[in-house]
Design an enzyme around this catalytic site. Sequence first.
Site, short mmCIF file in Angstrom:
data_model
loop_
_atom_site.label_atom_id
_atom_site.label_comp_id
_atom_site.label_asym_id
_atom_site.label_seq_id
_atom_site.Cartn_x
_atom_site.Cartn_y
_atom_site.Cartn_z
CG ASP A 112 151.06 62.70 9.77
OD1 ASP A 112 151.47 61.89 8.91
OD2 ASP A 112 151.39 63.90 9.79
CG PHE A 130 164.63 58.76 29.33
CD1 PHE A 130 164.65 57.42 28.89
CD2 PHE A 130 164.77 59.77 28.39
CE1 PHE A 130 164.80 57.13 27.56
CE2 PHE A 130 164.92 59.47 27.05
CZ PHE A 130 164.93 58.16 26.62
CB THR A 187 171.25 56.19 29.93
OG1 THR A 187 170.11 56.98 30.25
CG2 THR A 187 172.49 56.79 30.58
NE ARG A 188 169.33 54.64 22.95
CZ ARG A 188 169.18 53.49 22.31
NH1 ARG A 188 168.00 53.17 21.81
NH2 ARG A 188 170.17 52.69 22.15
CG MET A 189 168.39 52.07 29.86
SD MET A 189 169.46 50.87 30.66
CE MET A 189 170.79 51.86 31.26
CG ASP A 207 154.89 68.34 12.32
OD1 ASP A 207 155.34 67.59 11.43
OD2 ASP A 207 154.72 67.98 13.49
CG ASP A 265 155.25 66.74 6.73
OD1 ASP A 265 155.36 65.64 6.16
OD2 ASP A 265 155.07 66.87 7.95
#
Lengths: 682, 569
Positions: A306, A376, A380-382, A518, A522
Amino acid sequence: MSTRDKSQSMFDSAILKPALVASVVKLHPRELMKNPVMFTVELVALVATVLMVRDIAVGAPDIGFEIQIVTWLWVTLLFATFAEAVAEGRGKAQAETLHRMRSETIAKVLVGVSDIFEPVRANALKVGQVVLVEAGDIVPADGEIIEGVATIDESAITGESAPVIREAGGDRSAVTGGTKVLSDRIKVRITAEEGSSFLDRMIALVEGASRQKTPNELALNVLLAGLTLIFVLAVVTIPSFAAYAGGSVSVIVLIALFVTLIPTTIGALLSAIGIAGMSRLVRFNVLATSGRAVEAAGDVDTLLLDKTGTITLGNRHATQFIPVSGVDENELAKVAQLASLADETPEGRSIVVLAKDKYGLRIIGTAEIKGQFVPFTAQTRMSGVDVDGTVIRKGAVDAVVAHARSMGATPPMEEIERIASYIAKEGGTPLAVSRNGQVLGIVYLKDVVKGGIRERFAELRRMGIRTMMITGDNPQTAAAIAAEAGVDDFLAQATPEAKLRLIRAEQTGGRLVAMCGDGTNDAPALAQADVGVAMHTGTNAAREAGNMVDLDSDPTKLIEIVGIGKQLLMTRGALTTFSVANDVAKYFAIIPAMFIAFYPQLGVLNVMQLATPESAILSAIIFNALIIVALIPLALRGVKYRPSSAAALLRRNLLVYGVGGLIVPFVGIKLIDIIVAATGLA
Amino acid sequence: MTFNGWVQIALFVAILLVLTRPLGGYLSRVLEGQRTFMSPVLLPVERGFYRLAGIDPAEDQSWWVYCRAMLVFHIVGFAFLYLLLRLQAVLPLNPQDMSAIPSDLSFNTAVSFLTNTNWQSYGGESTMSYLSQMAGLTVQNFLSAATGIALAMAFIRGFARANAKGIGNFWADLVRVTLYVLLPFCIVLTLFYVWQGVPQNLGAYVEATTLEGAKQTIAQGPVASQLAIKMLGTNGGGFFNANSAHPYENPTALANLVQMLSIFVIGAALTNVFGRAVGAERQGWAILAAMGVLFIVGVFVAYWAEAGGNPLLAALGVDNAQGNMEGKEVRFGAPLSALFAVITTAASCGAVNAMHDSFMPLGGMIPLVNMLLGEIIIGGVGAGLYGILLFAILAIFLAGLMVGRTPEYVGKKIEARDVKFTMLAILCLPLAILGFTGLAVVLPVGLAGPANAGPHGFSEIFYAFTSAAANNGSAFAGLTANTLFYNSTLGVAMIVGRFAIIVPMLAVAGSLAAKRKSAVSLGTFPTDGPLFVGLLVGAILIVGGLTFLPALALGPIAEHFAMLAGTLF
């Protein structure tokens, strides 16, 4: 091979004492039966003992020689069982630590729908039962979290002290019996019964108790049994040949010849090598479900790796600040740094460091900022900071743009999108930075290829192993990273199906494939791969599908696992070759001694100039016994392994163990003969 | 040893190497059923045989079906030959009125020719009718050789194929080898030998008066045709008792060279067939190189021993310049006799142009060792290849683990089942040789056989059972073998030495064919280089050779050192 190697010394008395006892217990024919070569030795030793007793009873002359031979026969056997006992003892010591935490736990088995539970002893749990585990409780058995999230101390299993988070659903839902819940409460569905749990399997494996012979070991045993049979024929016909020549050879001498000729060295050490290989793996914090998997690791042709976490550092690093037109680069760097001061993620820290290194901006302590830090959140991803009425934000481009619009600004969308898509194509991640609603520019977060990984792939290539990078990235990004990391090939935009197809295609082409994974998705690929290493942090589905589990959840370890597999096979091969090559010298020691009485001219074959026929035979049998003990450390440690091509490995090992195997016994037997003659033993 | 002697040996080796590749290509095409330049003539004949026998040549047989077909074919062949020998007195083509052959000798002879051994407990010209020679012995010369080549091809297919159920069709292999290879080659060789002066007639024996006035009977017969297949098929059964030392069976230097070449040529070419089949001719050359190393060492020792002569004779003032000439044709001398002896025993042929019994102890030990190693130095046609490939499997397994992978040979993983059958095959030679020798040297019936005492007598018995079990058929001479005891025990040794190897070998072939083929990478054990050649030679010597060291020590080695000390036997 590893800094983690906590190998005990062979002469650690904690291991040595029980091993000495065990080596006597293991002489029981039922135990030895599993080892055809040593079992044969035991049979002839018994015959020799009976003959010796008879000769003592009738008062035969030269009884001293006979007693010595018989003694050394038993010593040979003891050395063999001792080798196995030491290997097992070292495994047991590892298992001891594991045993300790299997103290009786009481499980809280849920009855009905509410949280009402009744206490049940952990070893009485059934698969499918649901238990409640609360802060401070020990997880009673392997299972899957069906409700809740908790921090868990897994140090008992992994040795890693930092607690981990496990939660229902997703790829981190498996819990292991024996680990301790530190906070919160979870409901766990039991997936393994007493005795078959992860911990049990681990203990059984390192103790060598449930050890089954691996395919190569079986084949090797057949070969050794075959060689033993050939030497039976060679030896049992000697009396009639001798009778023709008008002489005779005593049974005790024939037995001595036979035991020295059959491959006792490898026969004695074979199971120790297998057990030691397994415990090397465990020391590496990798648990294999079978020895077969370890051998297969040595045979691997293709490694599927990976990208994230294996080839690149899991975290991205800021490498560039790209301002929109009209904004100064320094200005952007300064604001980005401000926004990241309280951001403890590696990405955030890398922004602060980049701003300092490239733009000379001093790192301001968070205490100096009189403002409000905004952490964070997934919504909001900010993240950012509000200071002196200035609102600073950084985060995903669309989130920051939406934030800017909400503050009434109109960001230059065309330019922002152009920069963002350029970064994405290069394999990076764009982060937008805004101040009071004005989007200042984009931070370029780049995938960073791990240091030294390129060299490791080159090393693998020299061993004939192909590396393939698996990534969800688009092909251009993947190609860029693949080229930088130096992998042989890559699979971009990988889906579980594509992975499975790739593995099948490789196998059809006659190649063995190893991979690690994992997630639940998979599992099919892990099951299809010849060597599937599941991450310990992964789901139960993944752990069941693979044939190894890495307790450290470090995908890079696949490379070490291949090395351990190869080392195991090499050790077996080296000692087999050594053992067989030894026969040449033993023939030259014993044949002249045996026949000289009636064909004196055959004394010329006594190339080692051994003192007397008796001392020659005695020296050969002593050498044969001592070489076993001398090689125990090698069997446990494994032969030296450096990644290189098969041709180079063969050349080196053939020289060391093949040619060495021809020469060493000539020297050894001669030295022993000198001592035997000097001390008047024969 | 002389320069001239070595030039002759080098010439032989050079011609052989030149022939290996083209013949390998031709054999490959024949065995894969492809068109060859002879197809226009022979294809209708081949198809006719299949129709007549109701055989589908395209039917792929599993190893066991292949094996069963081969065994049935041999049982029928044995019955036919046995009856022919028993009844020869009343059958035609018997101008010398040879009597019926006794049952034990018939058993021994039938087994002997069936197994490509051609051990002869009889003198051809004084025992066999022309019908027995032609319809019995010569026919089996062809069929046993064709069987050997067919079996080698079946084994090769085991390595070459992947995920396959079958290893070919025994009947088709047998017909193709006989029709496209053995018959046409033998016709050419027969004509060549006739040109060189070998008789080919059905006339009665000729009475001649020698210069001294004595009467001499000169035997006649269809010699050339049997000679051709005797060599090409590594059969070795002579038309005359003196075999290729007889002037009618080996008239000229050129005939001698062609005979030696035709012993080796198919066996050498089969290594190339193997290489082509597994996709790398280098693999074939590596096998040939291993054979070559053992061969050259053998030639060197034998030539050195024979050219040196007997030191005890030299001490008596006898001129030893020609080397040891006892039992040798003056026409061939030490080098060509030594070379022929090494070739004929390396290749499981057993034809002789000198008496091995009269070789120096070490010179005579080389033919013995060649056979003890299992006839894998070129070996019997086909048998040599599958024999050495079994050793290759063993060598790979012994040392192959040292590269850190499951041992592989030409892309096939060697696993427990393969090792098991390989060991079984390798076991049967020591079993037959040591077992029967051990018996014969203590039983009065066995001890009645050898003409000499001491270690030399031991060698005579040991050599006989070695020759039988290794399916060589050469005689050390000096042993009276036409007795009930020797006829029957040698017969059994021949059966064990042939079929107890073939059956497990075919099982390995079946197991290998079913496996997938592993891809070759840098991690693969290289089996086409000098390292592998050395390893293979080492494994052959240690596993195949050391087993017999006690016996060799009590035979030729004891005799050699006794000779140096002044004692002869």
